[in-house]
Design an enzyme around this catalytic site. Structure first.
Site, short mmCIF file in Angstrom:
data_model
loop_
_atom_site.label_atom_id
_atom_site.label_comp_id
_atom_site.label_asym_id
_atom_site.label_seq_id
_atom_site.Cartn_x
_atom_site.Cartn_y
_atom_site.Cartn_z
N SER A 1 0.89 -1.10 -0.10
CA SER A 1 -0.05 0.08 0.03
C SER A 1 0.73 1.25 0.00
O SER A 1 1.81 1.26 0.42
CB SER A 1 -0.81 0.01 1.38
OG SER A 1 -1.42 1.33 1.36
N SER A 2 0.30 2.24 -0.44
CA SER A 2 1.11 3.60 -0.79
C SER A 2 1.29 4.19 0.88
O SER A 2 2.13 5.10 0.84
CB SER A 2 0.25 4.64 -1.36
OG SER A 2 -0.93 4.86 -0.93
N CYS A 3 0.58 3.71 1.90
CA CYS A 3 0.88 4.11 3.29
C CYS A 3 2.15 3.73 3.78
O CYS A 3 2.34 4.26 4.89
CB CYS A 3 -0.51 3.68 4.02
SG CYS A 3 -0.39 2.01 4.56
N TYR B 1 -0.96 -0.73 9.93
CA TYR B 1 -1.07 -0.97 8.55
C TYR B 1 0.23 -1.29 7.97
O TYR B 1 0.71 -1.97 7.10
CB TYR B 1 -2.37 -0.83 7.85
CG TYR B 1 -2.62 -1.40 6.38
CD1 TYR B 1 -3.15 -2.80 6.39
CD2 TYR B 1 -2.51 -0.75 5.20
CE1 TYR B 1 -3.26 -3.30 5.32
CE2 TYR B 1 -2.65 -1.09 3.86
CZ TYR B 1 -3.08 -2.75 3.98
OH TYR B 1 -3.37 -3.21 2.92
N LYS C 1 2.83 -3.85 6.29
CA LYS C 1 3.07 -4.01 4.81
C LYS C 1 4.67 -3.80 4.60
O LYS C 1 5.25 -4.49 3.57
CB LYS C 1 2.49 -2.87 3.83
CG LYS C 1 0.68 -3.24 3.71
CD LYS C 1 0.60 -4.63 3.11
CE LYS C 1 -0.63 -5.05 3.04
NZ LYS C 1 -0.95 -6.32 2.16
N HIS D 1 -12.71 3.36 2.83
CA HIS D 1 -11.85 4.38 2.23
C HIS D 1 -12.73 5.77 1.81
O HIS D 1 -14.00 5.36 1.61
CB HIS D 1 -10.95 3.94 1.55
CG HIS D 1 -9.98 2.72 2.00
ND1 HIS D 1 -10.08 1.52 1.73
CD2 HIS D 1 -8.78 3.33 2.60
CE1 HIS D 1 -8.96 0.84 2.28
NE2 HIS D 1 -8.28 2.00 2.81
#
Length: 312
Positions: free
Chosen positions: A109-111, A138, A142, A181
């Site tokens: 994920s981009s987070c 999260y 990841k 989201h």
């Protein structure tokens, strides 16, 4: 060398989710046998995962299974977001190695990137600064998945790769306001406001944070492209290459849904990261780019919502 999927047994972990189901749809044109596991196989349990791999022997694995949610869910269930995702990815990656899988794609994920990362965010920005607190649980899980793939490549010489999608949306999304989201939440809010004849809808925060969005079918196409064409230690960003403020996204959703009321802002709620646009230079240089424009994609997501697809 390209990895030919034709004739291969490809396991899509998380096939009932928005991402996994899109990847299954995309793989149907690759001439491979698509393998899935039912919910009775708890991916958090090592023994269950090992037994499934021993019985099914996939040639390639796509790790699309994860516990996901928006800011509220991440902040409310930090232990589950960290533990569940760590267990899922560790069990799948280990079992894939132990059973001789030829290729594995881990989806993150981009987070994972620092809150104040340079924009657009290049892949090498990973671990260069503090994470956004509202989704750090999260993100840490990841990041661990990326590093696990790198560790298995380094120690065992396996072709395990990682891709980092941006914010995804589309058929099969989660429209439950408690843990969805931003884009699916806006679709539901605008639809319900229209149905009720309301004067306005409310968004969290100031509306100024900028976000990038990628239709899940584009993500699936990019994932299959990487599975076939990429073999490297560094993860690869998968995004649309453009972003917009949340307030503009909200207006776009209202236009698609047909809600003509106003948009109010609850500034007591968090904004999250100010901007999160990923650089797509790396995958573009390989010859891939997305095809679905945001307005077209929102219309498709609204169609899916009206059809009852995904979590309502």
């Amino acid at each position: 060398m390209s990895y030919d999927l034709a004739g291969k047994r490809v396991y899509v972990a998380g096939h009932k989710g928005m991402v996994g189901s899109a990847i299954v749809r995309r793989l149907e044109s690759e001439g491979c046998t698509i393998l899935t596991s039912e919910r009775s196989t708890d991916l958090r349990e090592q023994t269950a995962v090992r037994e499934w791999f021993a019985d099914n022997q996939p040639d390639a694995v796509v790790v699309a299974a994860a516990k996901v949610g928006g800011i509220f869910a991440n902040d409310t269930y930090p232990a589950e977001f960290l533990y569940d995702n760590l267990m899922i990815e560790a069990n799948l990656i280990e079992a894939a190695y132990r059973n001789g899988a030829e290729k594995l794609l881990f989806l993150g994920s981009s987070c994972i990137y620092p809150k104040m990362a340079p924009q657009p965010i290049p892949e090498d920005a990973l671990l260069t600064g503090p994470l956004e607190p509202t989704n750090e649980w999260y993100a840490v899980a990841k990041i661990a998945g990326i590093k696990l793939c790198q560790a298995y490549r380094k120690q065992y010489g396996v072709d395990f790769i990682s891709a980092m999608p941006t914010n995804l949306y589309g058929p099969g999304d989660n429209f439950d306001l408690a843990n969805s989201h931003v884009l699916p939440a806006l679709i539901r809010k605008a639809h319900e406001a229209k149905q009720a004849g309301a004067d306005c809808i409310e968004i969290w925060g100031t509306g100024s944070p900028r976000r990038e969005f990628l239709h899940v079918d584009d993500l699936a196409d990019g994932a299959v492209f990487l599975l076939k064409e990429y073999s490297g230690e560094e993860h690869v960003n998968l995004g649309s290459g453009t972003d917009l403020p949340i307030i503009e996204l909200a207006q776009m959703v209202c236009d698609v849904v047909g809600f003509d009321g106003s948009i109010t802002k609850d500034t007591s709620k968090p904004d999250g990261t100010p901007r999160k646009l990923m650089s797509g230079d790396k995958i573009a240089a390989m010859g891939w780019k997305p095809k679905i424009e945001l307005l077209e994609g929102i219309a498709d997501a609204y169609r899916a919502f009206l059809a009852g697809e995904g979590k309502q």
